[in-house]
Design a protein around this motif. Structure first.
Motif, PDB file in Angstrom:
ATOM      1  N   GLN A 167       0.629  -1.372  -0.228  1.00 22.70           N
ATOM      2  CA  GLN A 167      -0.353   0.365   0.064  1.00 22.70           C
ATOM      3  C   GLN A 167       0.866   1.281   0.379  1.00 22.70           C
ATOM      4  N   THR A 168       2.343   1.701   0.319  1.00 22.09           N
ATOM      5  CA  THR A 168       3.204   2.006   0.739  1.00 22.09           C
ATOM      6  C   THR A 168       3.324   2.920  -0.896  1.00 22.09           C
ATOM      7  N   ARG A 169       3.800   1.689  -1.342  1.00 14.88           N
ATOM      8  CA  ARG A 169       4.498   1.725  -3.363  1.00 14.88           C
ATOM      9  C   ARG A 169       3.192   2.510  -4.126  1.00 14.88           C
ATOM     10  N   THR A 170       1.595   2.233  -3.583  1.00 11.30           N
ATOM     11  CA  THR A 170       0.837   2.358  -5.116  1.00 11.30           C
ATOM     12  C   THR A 170       0.549   4.007  -4.021  1.00 11.30           C
ATOM     13  N   LEU A 171       0.435   3.886  -2.568  1.00  9.57           N
ATOM     14  CA  LEU A 171       0.567   5.031  -2.039  1.00  9.57           C
ATOM     15  C   LEU A 171       1.597   6.690  -2.980  1.00  9.57           C
ATOM     16  N   PHE A 172       2.234   6.761  -3.164  1.00 10.51           N
ATOM     17  CA  PHE A 172       3.073   7.308  -3.489  1.00 10.51           C
ATOM     18  C   PHE A 172       3.831   6.832  -5.312  1.00 10.51           C
ATOM     19  N   SER A 173       2.347   5.715  -5.357  1.00  9.32           N
ATOM     20  CA  SER A 173       2.493   6.055  -7.028  1.00  9.32           C
ATOM     21  C   SER A 173       0.676   6.118  -7.840  1.00  9.32           C
ATOM     22  N   PHE A 174       0.000   6.428  -7.258  1.00  5.99           N
ATOM     23  CA  PHE A 174      -1.024   7.047  -7.025  1.00  5.99           C
ATOM     24  C   PHE A 174      -0.838   7.964  -8.728  1.00  5.99           C
ATOM     25  N   ASP A 175      -2.741   8.267  -9.194  1.00  3.25           N
ATOM     26  CA  ASP A 175      -2.043   9.023 -10.527  1.00  3.25           C
ATOM     27  C   ASP A 175      -2.167   8.782 -11.431  1.00  3.25           C
ATOM     28  N   PHE A 176      -1.005   9.808 -11.351  1.00  2.00           N
ATOM     29  CA  PHE A 176       0.645  10.376 -12.709  1.00  2.00           C
ATOM     30  C   PHE A 176       1.724   9.884 -12.254  1.00  2.00           C
ATOM     31  N   ARG A 177       1.991   9.843 -10.513  1.00  7.15           N
ATOM     32  CA  ARG A 177       3.553   9.591 -10.073  1.00  7.15           C
ATOM     33  C   ARG A 177       3.478   8.243 -10.316  1.00  7.15           C
ATOM     34  N   SER A 178       4.888   7.924 -10.718  1.00  7.51           N
ATOM     35  CA  SER A 178       5.501   6.881 -10.437  1.00  7.51           C
ATOM     36  C   SER A 178       6.907   7.087  -9.954  1.00  7.51           C
ATOM     37  N   VAL A 179       7.181   6.048  -9.195  1.00  9.07           N
ATOM     38  CA  VAL A 179       8.717   5.713  -8.382  1.00  9.07           C
ATOM     39  C   VAL A 179      10.315   5.432  -9.111  1.00  9.07           C
ATOM     40  N   THR A 180      11.145   5.546  -8.460  1.00 11.61           N
ATOM     41  CA  THR A 180      12.499   4.962  -9.042  1.00 11.61           C
ATOM     42  C   THR A 180      11.942   3.603  -9.036  1.00 11.61           C
ATOM     43  N   VAL A 181      13.006   2.903 -10.010  1.00 11.14           N
ATOM     44  CA  VAL A 181      13.361   2.105  -9.650  1.00 11.14           C
ATOM     45  C   VAL A 181      13.837   1.159  -9.110  1.00 11.14           C
ATOM     46  N   ASN A 182      14.747   1.675  -8.237  1.00 14.46           N
ATOM     47  CA  ASN A 182      15.656   1.566  -6.867  1.00 14.46           C
ATOM     48  C   ASN A 182      13.932   1.201  -6.065  1.00 14.46           C
ATOM     49  N   PHE A 183      12.839   2.269  -5.817  1.00 16.31           N
ATOM     50  CA  PHE A 183      12.173   2.297  -4.436  1.00 16.31           C
ATOM     51  C   PHE A 183      11.281   1.451  -4.657  1.00 16.31           C
ATOM     52  N   PHE A 184      10.996   1.005  -6.281  1.00 16.58           N
ATOM     53  CA  PHE A 184      10.017   0.487  -6.687  1.00 16.58           C
ATOM     54  C   PHE A 184      10.777  -1.219  -6.108  1.00 16.58           C
ATOM     55  N   ASN A 185      12.433  -1.846  -6.723  1.00 17.59           N
ATOM     56  CA  ASN A 185      13.080  -2.863  -6.162  1.00 17.59           C
ATOM     57  C   ASN A 185      13.226  -2.697  -4.282  1.00 17.59           C
ATOM     58  N   LEU A 186      13.253  -1.670  -4.064  1.00 20.27           N
ATOM     59  CA  LEU A 186      13.334  -2.063  -2.127  1.00 20.27           C
ATOM     60  C   LEU A 186      12.061  -2.155  -1.941  1.00 20.27           C
ATOM     61  N   THR A 187      10.980  -2.234  -2.463  1.00 17.96           N
ATOM     62  CA  THR A 187       9.586  -2.293  -2.264  1.00 17.96           C
ATOM     63  C   THR A 187       9.548  -3.915  -2.297  1.00 17.96           C
ATOM     64  N   GLU A 188       9.656  -4.405  -3.249  1.00 18.61           N
ATOM     65  CA  GLU A 188       9.754  -5.580  -3.854  1.00 18.61           C
ATOM     66  C   GLU A 188      10.678  -7.006  -3.128  1.00 18.61           C
ATOM     67  N   ALA A 189      11.805  -5.988  -2.753  1.00 19.00           N
ATOM     68  CA  ALA A 189      12.707  -6.890  -1.518  1.00 19.00           C
ATOM     69  C   ALA A 189      11.472  -6.928  -0.312  1.00 19.00           C
ATOM     70  N   LEU A 190      11.513  -5.711   0.354  1.00 15.11           N
ATOM     71  CA  LEU A 190      11.099  -6.140   2.008  1.00 15.11           C
ATOM     72  C   LEU A 190       9.664  -7.022   1.866  1.00 15.11           C
ATOM     73  N   LYS A 191       8.937  -6.836   0.586  1.00 21.28           N
ATOM     74  CA  LYS A 191       7.491  -7.265   0.838  1.00 21.28           C
ATOM     75  C   LYS A 191       8.109  -9.550   0.738  1.00 21.28           C
TER      76      LYS A 191
END
Length: 282
Positions: free
Chosen positions: A54-78
């Motif tokens: 849900q944190t990744r969704t909150l930071f990327s909803f609408d037209f926002r996009s997160v960096t690849v590093n942040f995406f990989n970090l959330t995947e690793a944590l998950k």
């Protein structure tokens, strides 16, 4: 009493006595620690796994996009939460098994020899050190769990430094250093943001959504933090249990060596007396 079985003395043991004897073999301290660990790890895994998504969704909803590093970090944590849960489940089972083997009559049967007793003490000492290392890891994890909880506490509960633009409340995540989370190379403008193309600014409807979802995330991170603390407490229980088991096994080894030496001396004395009688009769 019917249903019982004969002891070494030829007497029969009743069902009640057998039940009490079996209950005496249960390592209650290790069992309590296992229950605490199972409850804590279940709460931590479920809450933390959901919170990360849900944190990744909150930071990327609408037209926002997160960096690849942040995406990989959330995947690793998950997936780390899932892996940690599986590892801790197996580890708790091993520690509970050690507790059973080092309790009551099971200890006397499994650890009666010098070599076996030495190996059991080495095994318990190994798991004692490993449990201490895991305890330090969970302690650090609990400290790190305070960070997201504090962030959502400031932004949602306290509502730190919101400002108004065009009669709309706004929140700038740049003041928390989170602008690095967003992919600023994307030229898309977030919807309902009156300040332009800065993706780390939440205004209007975006601000309201951030507040609503952030409150839920605050609760999830708090629950995950509580679960991590329960796991940490259970590891403290395991450390006490392993220390006590190590001391008991060490004492059992000394008692066995004493009884073995006593038995040999009695056998030697018996042989001497027997030989003396034979010589006198001769």
């Amino acid at each position: 009493m019917k249903g019982g079985y004969e002891l070494q003395t030829g007497e029969k043991e009743g069902c009640c006595d057998a039940c009490i004897r079996c209950l005496g073999r249960i390592p209650y301290a290790s069992l309590i620690a296992t229950i605490l660990l199972a409850a804590g790890i279940a709460v931590f895994c479920g809450s933390f796994y959901t919170a990360v998504i849900q944190t990744r969704t909150l930071f990327s909803f609408d037209f926002r996009s997160v960096t690849v590093n942040f995406f990989n970090l959330t995947e690793a944590l998950k997936w780390s939460a899932v892996g940690i849960t599986a590892f801790m489940g197996v580890y708790a089972f091993i520690l509970l098994l050690i507790g059973f083997l080092a309790t009551g009559a099971s200890k006397e049967k499994k650890y009666c020899g010098f070599g076996t007793g030495l190996g059991s003490r080495i095994t318990v000492a190994f798991f004692l050190v490993l449990t201490y290392i895991i305890f330090i890891g969970w302690l650090l994890m609990s400290c790190m769990g305070v960070i997201p909880s504090l962030f959502f506490y400031l932004t949602v509960i306290v509502k730190a430094t919101p400002y108004t633009v065009g009669n709309q409340n706004c929140l700038n995540l740049q003041q928390f250093g989170l602008d690095v989370v967003f992919n600023t190379t994307n030229n898309n403008t977030p919807g309902n943001t009156a300040l332009g193309s800065n993706m780390w600014e939440y205004c209007g409807n975006d601000y309201n959504k951030f507040q609503a979802d952030g409150f839920q995330l605050f609760n999830l991170y708090i629950v995950a933090l509580v679960g991590a603390l329960v796991v940490t407490i259970s590891l403290v229980h395991y450390l006490m249990c392993l220390s006590a088991n190590y001391a008991h096994l060490k004492d059992s080894g000394k008692i066995y060596k004493y009884e073995e030496t006593k038995y040999r001396e009695e056998q030697e004395l018996h042989n001497i007396v027997t030989n003396s009688k034979e010589k006198l009769n001769y």
